[in-house]
Design a protein around this motif. Structure first.
Motif, PDB file in Angstrom:
ATOM      1  N   ASP A   1      60.889  15.171 -28.698  1.00  0.00           N
ATOM      2  CA  ASP A   1      62.174  14.976 -28.005  1.00  0.00           C
ATOM      3  C   ASP A   1      61.913  14.209 -26.710  1.00  0.00           C
ATOM      4  OD1 ASP A   1      64.761  15.153 -27.169  1.00  0.00           O
ATOM      5  OD2 ASP A   1      64.552  17.247 -26.458  1.00  0.00           O
TER       6      ASP A   1
ATOM      7  N   GLU B   1      63.530  12.169 -25.027  1.00  0.00           N
ATOM      8  CA  GLU B   1      64.579  11.982 -24.015  1.00  0.00           C
ATOM      9  C   GLU B   1      65.270  13.278 -23.667  1.00  0.00           C
ATOM     10  OE1 GLU B   1      67.200   8.832 -25.182  1.00  0.00           O
ATOM     11  OE2 GLU B   1      65.526   7.604 -25.908  1.00  0.00           O
ATOM     12  N   SER B   2      64.684  14.376 -24.092  1.00  0.00           N
ATOM     13  CA  SER B   2      65.257  15.703 -23.808  1.00  0.00           C
ATOM     14  C   SER B   2      66.723  15.769 -24.210  1.00  0.00           C
ATOM     15  CB  SER B   2      65.136  16.031 -22.307  1.00  0.00           C
ATOM     16  OG  SER B   2      63.791  16.165 -21.948  1.00  0.00           O
ATOM     17  N   ARG B   3      67.019  15.311 -25.440  1.00  0.00           N
ATOM     18  CA  ARG B   3      68.405  15.330 -25.857  1.00  0.00           C
ATOM     19  C   ARG B   3      68.651  16.271 -27.030  1.00  0.00           C
ATOM     20  NH1 ARG B   3      70.159   9.248 -26.674  1.00  0.00           N
ATOM     21  NH2 ARG B   3      71.914  10.325 -27.671  1.00  0.00           N
TER      22      ARG B   3
ATOM     23  N   ASN C   1      67.320  10.369 -30.718  1.00  0.00           N
ATOM     24  CA  ASN C   1      66.142   9.569 -30.388  1.00  0.00           C
ATOM     25  C   ASN C   1      64.848  10.394 -30.446  1.00  0.00           C
ATOM     26  OD1 ASN C   1      67.516   7.171 -30.042  1.00  0.00           O
ATOM     27  ND2 ASN C   1      67.950   7.615 -27.878  1.00  0.00           N
TER      28      ASN C   1
END
Lengths: 282, 110
Positions: free
Chosen positions: A167, A169-171, A252
């Motif tokens: 992860d 983009e920490s999404r 992403n």
């Protein structure tokens, strides 16, 4: 002794008898020698010269016979005394005593037989209940094992997947992780852990993207999911269009799936003790 | 002398070998022993009386034993074995007592 005169009376016949025995020899040997010296002339004169050797032989034979008989007698006495000494009281018991002893023994035997039968029955009962309870125990134990695996109170191993969700983009959201868990469960996952936290029946995923918590314990990307189940099924379930892989991809992130013949789920979670619910015993 | 030695040897042999009495012999052995003892006492008495004869002794010994055993055997066949063996023992015991009394009179003059 004062009783001697009276004693003489019973003695009397015996002396009469013994001399009778003893009187015979006086005649008999004479006959024997007379035969031996039949060639001789008169009985009285024949006895003088010849008898020396036959009589000697005769006395030798007699002595040896006497020796043999007395040895036999001594032997018999010793043997009899021995066997009487060791034979126990039954040898000399009367018939009536023996019968009553036999009766006693019969009664006792009967009692003992009844006792044996009782004990046998008891033993059978005990063995039955024992085997029954052993079987029940076995069943309960395997049930407990199953439940322990499902609840996450014991470590488990078996074929399965190691899935790495990155992860960057920490999404990745709570919903994505929950989807993944549900999807895995739907595909037959039996137990799993995420980043070292065991997933059980009441496991909650909370927090926001980049700060996810499982059962209140923070987990960080990349999330490593270790699942036990059919590897092919699980992989297929992850990769279906619109499934977990796609969903993570939309955030992403990426999903690495590794099929293994043996994975170990060794994180444990405490057992949830029900506070209100009681087993329904009916 | 010979009888005493023979008795001693026999007793020693019996004690040393310690054989078991065969079952068929068990009722007869005690009676035979008593009968033989009677013959021995009779012989001892005859010896002291100076009328001892070896032939008579041997024959009376053997016949005593055989007759006593026969009586007991017959009693067993008739179902009165115990009583008859008691009778034999009583008779032989009386004779042994009589002979012993005669021997005593010879030895102690009393």
């Amino acid at each position: 002794m004062s009783d001697d005169p009276r004693r003489d009376a019973p003695d009397a016949p015996v002396p009469g008898e013994v001399p009778a025995d003893a009187a015979a020899p006086a005649a008999e040997p004479a006959e024997g020698t007379a035969e031996a010296t039949a060639k001789g002339t008169a009985e009285s004169t024949a006895e003088e010269p010849a008898p020396a050797r036959p009589r000697r032989r005769q006395s030798l034979v007699a002595a040896s016979l006497i020796a043999v008989l007395t040895v036999l007698l001594g032997f018999a006495i010793a043997v009899q005394v021995r066997s009487t000494g060791t034979g126990g009281a039954l040898d000399v018991a009367r018939e009536e005593e023996l019968v009553s002893i036999l009766d006693d023994l019969d009664n006792r035997e009967e009692r003992l037989r009844a006792q044996i039968a009782d004990q046998r029955g008891e033993l059978r009962d005990l063995t039955d209940t024992d085997s029954r309870s052993a079987a029940a125990l076995e069943a309960a134990r395997s049930r407990a094992d199953v439940l322990a695996v499902l609840n996450g109170t014991v470590a488990a191993e078996g074929p399965g997947l190691v899935m790495t969700i990155s992860d960057p983009e920490s999404r990745v959201r709570v919903a994505d992780l929950l989807d993944a868990i549900q999807e895995l469960r739907g595909a037959g996952a039996e137990t799993m852990q995420i980043d070292g936290v065991r997933v059980g029946v009441s496991t909650a995923v909370t927090g926001g993207p980049g700060d996810l918590r499982i059962d209140g314990r923070p987990v960080s990307a990349p999330y490593e999911v270790v699942v036990i189940g059919s590897p092919a099924d699980l992989r297929t379930a992850m990769s279906i269009p619109g499934g977990v892989v796609d969903a993570i991809g939309r955030q992403n992130g990426s999903v690495g799936i590794e099929q293994r013949d043996r994975v170990v789920v060794d994180a444990l979670r405490p057992l949830d003790e029900p506070q209100y619910a009681q087993p329904d015993t009916d | 002398m010979i009888p005493v030695l023979g008795l001693a040897v026999g007793i020693a042999l019996g004690l040393l070998l310690d054989p078991t009495v065969p079952l068929w012999l068990q009722p007869y052995l005690p009676i035979a022993v008593v009968a033989a003892l009677d013959a021995v006492f009779g012989g001892a008495r005859a010896r002291l009386d100076g009328v001892f004869d070896a032939k008579v002794f041997v024959i009376s010994f053997v016949s005593n034993v055989v007759v006593a055993a026969l009586i007991v055997f017959l009693g067993d066949q008739l179902g009165v074995g115990a009583q008859l063996s008691t009778a034999v023992v009583v008779v032989l015991g009386i004779r042994i007592f009589g002979n012993a009394a005669a021997i005593r009179r010879h030895l102690f003059r009393a």
